[in-house]
Design an enzyme around this catalytic site. Structure first.
Site, PDB file in Angstrom:
ATOM      1  N   GLY A 204    -135.193  23.341  -6.055  1.00 32.55           N
ATOM      2  CA  GLY A 204    -136.361  23.029  -6.306  1.00 32.55           C
ATOM      3  C   GLY A 204    -137.024  24.834  -6.631  1.00 32.55           C
ATOM      4  N   ASN A 205    -138.469  24.715  -6.032  1.00 35.71           N
ATOM      5  CA  ASN A 205    -138.893  25.969  -6.836  1.00 35.71           C
ATOM      6  C   ASN A 205    -139.941  26.211  -5.686  1.00 35.71           C
ATOM      7  OD1 ASN A 205    -142.408  24.645  -6.632  1.00 35.71           O
ATOM      8  ND2 ASN A 205    -140.899  23.470  -8.253  1.00 35.71           N
ATOM      9  N   ARG A 206    -140.740  27.577  -5.523  1.00 35.98           N
ATOM     10  CA  ARG A 206    -141.355  28.408  -4.587  1.00 35.98           C
ATOM     11  C   ARG A 206    -142.913  27.571  -4.738  1.00 35.98           C
ATOM     12  NH1 ARG A 206    -138.666  33.555  -4.130  1.00 35.98           N
ATOM     13  NH2 ARG A 206    -137.379  33.696  -6.120  1.00 35.98           N
ATOM     14  N   SER A 207    -142.909  26.531  -5.064  1.00 39.20           N
ATOM     15  CA  SER A 207    -144.752  26.294  -5.055  1.00 39.20           C
ATOM     16  C   SER A 207    -144.741  26.026  -3.345  1.00 39.20           C
ATOM     17  CB  SER A 207    -145.016  24.957  -5.949  1.00 39.20           C
ATOM     18  OG  SER A 207    -145.895  24.539  -5.614  1.00 39.20           O
ATOM     19  N   ALA A 271    -145.676  21.003  -8.666  1.00 38.95           N
ATOM     20  CA  ALA A 271    -145.023  22.309  -9.546  1.00 38.95           C
ATOM     21  C   ALA A 271    -143.481  20.824  -9.698  1.00 38.95           C
ATOM     22  CB  ALA A 271    -144.355  23.151  -9.436  1.00 38.95           C
TER      23      ALA A 271
END
Length: 398
Positions: A204-207, A271
């Site tokens: 995943g990512n930090r969005s 994102a």
């Protein structure tokens, strides 16, 4: 002064929280309930919470001409809950009580937060009244989906007071400006996708989704019909927005492609993960005693923005984002290349080096189109940035 109109529905009790949010943020509020609303919440409650007198009829304090004075003094009128009956009376211009008189005399932005049973909301008469109010410049939020009175569940629930409050603040920021997205359909994506590795892990990512949610609120305040496609976001649903929840990039793609058909503006603030595991492990990947490290092969995810850009219909505006860790000219060059490659109309360049902007309440950006940088937006709230970007979008939409 904010005028809080309260209709005669069971959701009237929630307007007490909305009133508290207004007063605690420093706004003087005059509550104008209908007579039916006082069957649910009494006048002493409204008077105590607002510090202002409460009346339902024009005959109270006639010497002050309240049916004209209150509307003229208002900087914003919020009607919550707005019942089917109240929407009908407002649309046809009836003036049988103090609230409907105030709605006729007010020349400030007006926000209606409907609450009623699903069948009443979907009735052609109610939909015609809502369309007429919107055509006149009022913002009528879409009701939320959830538990209604009794055992019923469906569309018709009053949006949560903090989200009505956020929509009201957005209208106040735009005081005196036209609802320039009235009749337009806007699609916004928000959040970050997750690609499962096994039943307990993901890429995943930090969005956080905050910027995308700010775009949804800004578009609603300007009169648009908004679909928000949220990927793994824990924020409360913005009032008046149709929310579609997704998890993976493929789910985001399917939902966005479907929603983009017939949309006037598509804002790709989410994102999506560029890669996903080539193989999904149906059981949790275990550590081994020999300390061997597992290898995860990656596969490319679909490029949603490029797909939308390739099939973008005439007149639709596609806004994409570039999150860059390289600063200066390198970031601008990367953004220009991405804009051309995706076939978008505008690109919003964010410097996210060192984790900046992720989860924060503020943002800064550079807006570019095919001719180069159009605007440098210094540090501001994400709601303010969303409004600024929409201003640039409108010039392309025209």
């Amino acid at each position: 002064m904010i005028v809080l109109g309260v209709g005669g529905g069971i959701a009237a009790y929630k307007a007490c929280e909305l009133l508290r949010l207004f007063t605690e943020s420093g706004h003087p509020v005059r509550v104008v309930p209908t007579a039916a609303a006082l069957e649910f919440v009494g006048a002493p409650t409204w008077a105590a919470l607002s510090g202002q007198p409460v009346a339902t009829e024009v005959w109270h304090d006639v010497h002050e001409v309240p049916h004209v004075r209150i509307g003229r003094a208002a900087s914003l009128v919020v009607v919550a809950p707005a019942t089917a009956d109240l929407l009908a009376r407002a649309a046809t211009g009836l003036a049988a009580d103090l609230l409907t008189n105030t709605l006729l005399t007010a020349r400030c932005p007006t926000l209606y937060a409907p609450a009623m049973h699903t069948e009443m909301w979907e009735h052609p008469a109610t939909q015609a009244n809502v369309a007429l109010l919107r055509a006149r410049g009022a913002v009528v939020l879409e009701p939320a989906v959830g538990r209604l009175t009794g055992q019923d569940t469906g569309k018709g629930r009053l949006p949560e007071p903090p989200e009505i409050f956020a929509a009201a603040l957005a209208l106040l920021r735009r005081s005196g400006k036209p609802n320039d997205l009235t009749g337009r359909r806007v699609v916004v994506t928000a959040g970050g996708t997750r690609e499962p590795i096994d039943p307990v892990r993901f890429i995943g990512n930090r969005s956080s989704g905050k910027q995308g949610y700010a775009f949804a609120r800004a578009a609603i305040a300007r009169g648009a019909s908004v679909t928000l496609i949220a990927a793994n976001v824990t924020l409360p649903d913005p009032a008046g927005v149709d929310v579609v929840r997704v998890e993976t990039t493929e789910e985001l793609r399917a939902a966005t492609v479907a929603a983009a058909e017939g949309a006037d503006v598509v804002v790709m603030a989410a994102a999506p993960a560029d890669f996903r595991p080539a193989r999904y492990a149906s059981q949790k990947i275990k550590k081994t005693n020999d300390g061997a490290t597992p290898t995860i092969d990656l596969a490319l995810n679909p490029d949603i923005a490029a797909e939308l850009g390739a099939k973008k219909p005439a007149g639709q505006v596609l806004v994409i984002f570039a999150a860059e860790t390289a600063g200066g000219d390198a970031a601008l060059a990367n953004a220009r290349e991405k804009l051309a490659r995706k076939g978008a109309d505008l690109i919003v360049l964010n410097d996210v080096g060192g984790g900046r902007t992720f989860g924060a309440e503020t943002n800064a950006a550079v807006v570019l189109d095919s001719t180069g940088p159009r605007a440098t937006l210094g540090e501001m709230t994400k709601d303010e940035l969303a409004d600024a970007v929409i201003d640039h979008t409108l010039s392309r939409l025209a």
